[in-house]
Design a protein around this motif. Structure first.
Motif, PDB file in Angstrom:
ATOM      1  N   THR A  91      -1.111  -3.780   3.111  1.00 24.63           N
ATOM      2  CA  THR A  91      -0.208  -4.494   2.201  1.00 24.63           C
ATOM      3  C   THR A  91       1.027  -4.983   2.944  1.00 24.63           C
ATOM      4  O   THR A  91       1.644  -4.230   3.712  1.00 24.63           O
ATOM      5  CB  THR A  91       0.218  -3.577   1.049  1.00 24.63           C
ATOM      6  N   GLN A  92       1.366  -6.242   2.674  1.00 27.77           N
ATOM      7  CA  GLN A  92       2.580  -6.843   3.231  1.00 27.77           C
ATOM      8  C   GLN A  92       3.581  -7.048   2.104  1.00 27.77           C
ATOM      9  O   GLN A  92       3.271  -7.668   1.079  1.00 27.77           O
ATOM     10  CB  GLN A  92       2.258  -8.183   3.896  1.00 27.77           C
ATOM     11  N   LEU A  93       4.799  -6.520   2.276  1.00 29.67           N
ATOM     12  CA  LEU A  93       5.840  -6.670   1.266  1.00 29.67           C
ATOM     13  C   LEU A  93       6.545  -8.009   1.458  1.00 29.67           C
ATOM     14  O   LEU A  93       6.887  -8.394   2.579  1.00 29.67           O
ATOM     15  CB  LEU A  93       6.852  -5.530   1.365  1.00 29.67           C
ATOM     16  N   ALA A 302      -6.659   6.718 -11.426  1.00 25.78           N
ATOM     17  CA  ALA A 302      -5.511   7.196 -10.651  1.00 25.78           C
ATOM     18  C   ALA A 302      -4.737   6.031 -10.044  1.00 25.78           C
ATOM     19  O   ALA A 302      -3.496   6.037 -10.002  1.00 25.78           O
ATOM     20  CB  ALA A 302      -5.979   8.156  -9.562  1.00 25.78           C
ATOM     21  N   PHE A 303      -5.444   5.006  -9.552  1.00 33.03           N
ATOM     22  CA  PHE A 303      -4.767   3.822  -9.020  1.00 33.03           C
ATOM     23  C   PHE A 303      -3.946   3.123 -10.108  1.00 33.03           C
ATOM     24  O   PHE A 303      -2.806   2.713  -9.885  1.00 33.03           O
ATOM     25  CB  PHE A 303      -5.792   2.848  -8.427  1.00 33.03           C
ATOM     26  N   VAL A 304      -4.542   2.974 -11.291  1.00 29.07           N
ATOM     27  CA  VAL A 304      -3.814   2.338 -12.394  1.00 29.07           C
ATOM     28  C   VAL A 304      -2.559   3.120 -12.739  1.00 29.07           C
ATOM     29  O   VAL A 304      -1.473   2.549 -12.900  1.00 29.07           O
ATOM     30  CB  VAL A 304      -4.735   2.218 -13.629  1.00 29.07           C
ATOM     31  N   ILE A 321      -1.396  -7.315  -9.176  1.00 29.32           N
ATOM     32  CA  ILE A 321      -1.802  -7.820  -7.860  1.00 29.32           C
ATOM     33  C   ILE A 321      -2.655  -6.790  -7.122  1.00 29.32           C
ATOM     34  O   ILE A 321      -3.758  -7.084  -6.654  1.00 29.32           O
ATOM     35  CB  ILE A 321      -0.560  -8.185  -7.022  1.00 29.32           C
ATOM     36  N   TYR A 322      -2.145  -5.565  -7.018  1.00 29.19           N
ATOM     37  CA  TYR A 322      -2.857  -4.541  -6.244  1.00 29.19           C
ATOM     38  C   TYR A 322      -4.109  -4.079  -6.979  1.00 29.19           C
ATOM     39  O   TYR A 322      -5.124  -3.768  -6.356  1.00 29.19           O
ATOM     40  CB  TYR A 322      -1.938  -3.349  -5.961  1.00 29.19           C
ATOM     41  N   LEU A 323      -4.033  -4.075  -8.313  1.00 20.28           N
ATOM     42  CA  LEU A 323      -5.197  -3.622  -9.065  1.00 20.28           C
ATOM     43  C   LEU A 323      -6.374  -4.575  -8.901  1.00 20.28           C
ATOM     44  O   LEU A 323      -7.530  -4.164  -8.893  1.00 20.28           O
ATOM     45  CB  LEU A 323      -4.834  -3.485 -10.548  1.00 20.28           C
TER      46      LEU A 323
END
Length: 773
Positions: A91-93, A302-304, A321-323
């Motif tokens: 992941t890039q912030l 758990a991710f959610v 986005i990540y989901l």
């Protein structure tokens, strides 16, 4: 509402705990972000998480795409260095996180967790798919062999005067595969072309292992030589296999008619064993696939949950986005597990459940028995009755002066008291086993899997407590009645046989064939006892040597049982000649044997495990039980002849055996004494949070191991009879064993978790042999 973290921990597969998303570590990272940025953390769950814990993936997906915001983070996907790892995510912030300290560490940890979950899922999926293909191929071979045997039997009956047709030449071996099976075999050939060398080495290893066991017949189906390899775990199977070879290969054609019937019987028996092995393999494979489905579902949730918490802490919107990345990752998109699971269900219903899906699901998805409130109620009732009866019994015994050194009735202490002490030790041990079950369950130790207990039939801790309270109420009630009769002057032969009736009653309950009083548990117990008695003839499994270790702590019980058997069988109770058995030579020799037997059985089990597994550790463990046998022999000799030489032998041999046993308890059975551990003198992984409990248990184990000093010191406890002191010391040994049980299975559970071993490895019966081999 139950917190998600507790629900998450309660639902995950214990042996795979380290492979799940580390929700607690990510929460710690969030706390750091909260501390750095002084943001308040709202602990209340929103309406989305007030719904049921198990959400459909469709709802999760739709929620994720409602709040799409592509300006916060960007997740890169790159190829890993090895194919087994699959894709890796990083992941890039973007600029929005310039004011959020600790965010980069959080997403770095989150990426690591996602990559770990994907990699583990990929490895386990590949493993289960390979096992599934192998099990289905074995099922196909079994169907061919079954059909061939049926046809051969029909031909043998029609042409009894002709030569026997061999299985290898029978046309039924060449069968048409279904369209589905043909397509599956073509796909397998394509996949296996790349792994030719691995398969050959695997076949070689299987062939080497199969050399230790007998095979039934070799037959040829579709150009492949196959043998049925049935592991000879029992003497019956070994003798059956030997008999088959002797009858068919040595006697020859002169007794062809008899050999044919014997051969048919042998082949039918072997195919029956093969069918059972394949069935067990399907059940374990289906269980593993169910675990993998749970793994996917829980990790997704758990991710959610953690992304939702992150959005609350930082006031950002990264969940959509990540989901989206998580939803498109391998562990959530791969459908191989679902397809394989459906195919196994289909095959199991057809071949092992007679097309009855409900019957098949009883094996594939066994339901655990629900605990009844009536059990708890009756535990309380029987416990109250036991306490009242025990108080009355102790008061009456005290008034009669039975348990004093100057007892007015020495016959009672010699004949009835052994019955009481034997049952007290037995049900104390069972009660502690119930306590073990409770603590294992609370600590998330999968004792049922470790001991290979049947999920639908294994005892719950409440049921164990019910057995103990009900049995001890009956025992104390009968002995209280017997003592009352003696106090009133009744001394007839019938009154003297009351304790014997009590022994016979419990023996009949144990072997009762009717489906009452936990029949499956009783029969399993008898089966394990049989395996112990005939060691090393039986293959040793965990439950066998676990139970044999329990017997090593019950030598006083076995001594009492041996004495009572002699007393009642020789009819000494009629004359109340309690010294008759002790005066006979064979009884004294038997007393030595009974004291040695538990250690002998355990030593033979170690020898069998060394023979099967080839590990020198089992021989070292065998030495521990030999040292215990020597110490027990020295104690018996010292009790018989109180000489200085025997006293010296007792001290030396018992001290050596105690040091040997203590080291094995701590280092091997409990896995402690790891000097480079992060927990000093313990181990890295601990199931109990309080480390003090481990140190206390180690000290207590040392103290209880030194109970043999009573033999040397002969402490004086006032006017109390020495037999009462002996019962107290024997009870301490049983308590030590109950403590040992918890840490022994805790260590075994951690070993399984370290290897992510959550299902049994079931051997398969058919072995392929190449033409050149």
């Amino acid at each position: 509402m139950v917190k998600f973290s507790k629900e998450y921990e309660a639902q995950l597969v214990p042996e795979w705990r380290d492979a799940f998303l580390d929700y607690w570590k990510l929460k710690d990272e969030l706390k750091k972000i909260q501390m750095f940025n002084n943001n308040s953390f709202d602990k209340q769950n929103d309406g989305f998480f007030k719904c049921s814990f198990f959400l459909s993936f469709g709802n999760i997906s739709s929620f994720g795409h409602k709040q799409s915001n592509d300006g916060a983070i960007h997740v890169h996907k790159k190829l890993a260095s090895s194919l087994s790892q699959g894709d890796l995510y990083e992941t890039q912030l973007l600029e929005q996180f310039g004011d959020v300290e600790g965010a980069s560490e959080f997403f770095s940890c989150l990426d690591d967790q996602l990559n770990k979950v994907n990699q583990f899922y990929r490895i386990k999926e590949k493993d289960f798919v390979e096992k599934g293909n192998s099990a289905m191929k074995q099922l196909h071979y079994w169907v061919i062999a079954e059909n061939a045997l049926k046809t051969k039997k029909e031909n043998a009956s029609l042409h009894s005067n002709d030569d026997d047709p061999s299985i290898s030449s029978h046309p039924s071996c060449v069968v048409e595969l279904t369209e589905k099976a043909e397509k599956k075999e073509e796909e397998e050939k394509e996949d296996k072309n790349e792994n030719d060398s691995q398969e050959r080495s695997s076949r070689r290893m299987k062939r080497d292992e199969s050399g230790r066991s007998f095979s039934s017949r070799v037959f040829n189906c579709q150009g492949k030589n196959l043998t049925i390899n049935i592991p000879l775990t029992t003497p019956t199977q070994a003798l059956s296999a030997i008999g088959s070879f002797v009858w068919e290969d040595i006697i020859g054609h002169s007794t062809k008619k008899k050999s044919n019937s014997r051969g048919h019987h042998t082949n039918k028996t072997n195919l029956h064993h093969a069918r059972k092995m394949i069935k067990d393999a399907f059940v374990e494979l289906y269980k593993g696939l169910s675990y993998l489905k749970t793994y996917r579902k829980l990790n997704m949730l758990a991710f959610v949950k953690i992304l939702k918490k992150f959005d609350k802490v930082t006031n950002k919107e990264v969940l959509p986005i990540y989901l989206r990345v998580v939803e498109n990752s391998y562990f959530n998109t791969s459908g191989m597990v679902m397809r394989l699971s459906d195919e196994i269900e289909e095959l199991f219903v057809k071949h092992f459940a007679e097309d009855d899906k409900r019957m098949a699901m009883k094996y594939l998805r066994p339901n655990h028995r629900k605990e009844s409130h009536a059990v708890t109620f009756f535990i309380g009732v029987f416990a109250g009755c036991f306490i009242a009866l025990m108080a009355g019994y102790v008061i009456m015994a005290h008034l009669l002066g039975i348990y004093t050194k100057q007892s007015s009735d020495p016959v009672y202490m010699e004949t009835v008291y052994p019955v009481l002490s034997m049952f007290c030790l037995l049900f104390l041990h069972i009660f502690l086993y119930g306590c073990n079950i409770y603590t294992w369950k609370k600590s998330r130790i999968n004792f049922g899997f470790i001991l290979e207990l049947t999920p639908m039939k294994e005892l719950k801790y409440r049921e164990v407590f019910l057995i103990c309270t009900a049995s001890m109420t009956l025992i104390i009630g009968v002995l209280f009645t017997h003592l009352s009769l003696i106090a009133k002057g009744y001394s007839s032969t019938l009154v003297q046989t009351i304790p014997a009736f009590l022994l016979v009653f419990f023996l009949l309950v144990l072997i009762c064939p009717f489906n009452i009083l936990y029949r499956s548990t009783r029969f399993r117990f008898l089966q394990v006892i049989r395996n112990i008695l005939f060691a090393p003839l039986y293959k040793v499994v965990m439950l066998d040597f676990f139970m044999a270790d329990q017997l090593c702590s019950q030598v006083p019980l076995l001594r009492n049982l041996e004495y009572l058997a002699c007393y009642y069988i020789t009819a000494s109770y009629k004359t109340q000649d309690y010294g008759y058995c002790q005066r006979t030579t064979y009884y004294r020799d038997l007393a030595y044997a009974v004291s040695f037997l538990p250690y002998y059985w355990r030593a033979m089990q170690c020898a069998r495990r060394w023979f099967d597994e080839g590990q020198v550790t089992h021989l070292v463990n065998l030495g521990k039980y030999v040292s215990a046998m020597l110490a027990a022999g020295a104690k018996l000799a010292y009790d018989k002849e109180q000489t200085t030489l025997y006293l010296f032998l007792v001290v030396v041999l018992s001290s050596g055996a105690t040091l040997y046993q203590l080291y094995w308890d701590y280092a091997k059975d409990w896995g402690l004494l790891q000097f480079h551990s992060k927990n000093p003198w313990l181990r890295n992984e601990l199931m109990l949070r309080n480390k003090f409990i481990y140190y206390f248990s180690m000290v207590l184990n040392l103290i209880l191991r030194l109970a043999w000093l009573h033999t040397v010191l002969h402490p004086n406890f006032g006017n109390v009879d020495s037999r009462v002191i002996g019962l107290f010391l024997a009870a301490l040994e049983v308590i030590r064993r109950g403590q040992w049980n918890f840490y022994r299975l805790e260590n075994e559970h951690l070993n399984n978790a370290g290897k992510f071993r959550a299902v049994k490895q079931v051997p398969l019966p058919f072995h392929e042999v190449d033409e050149d081999e």
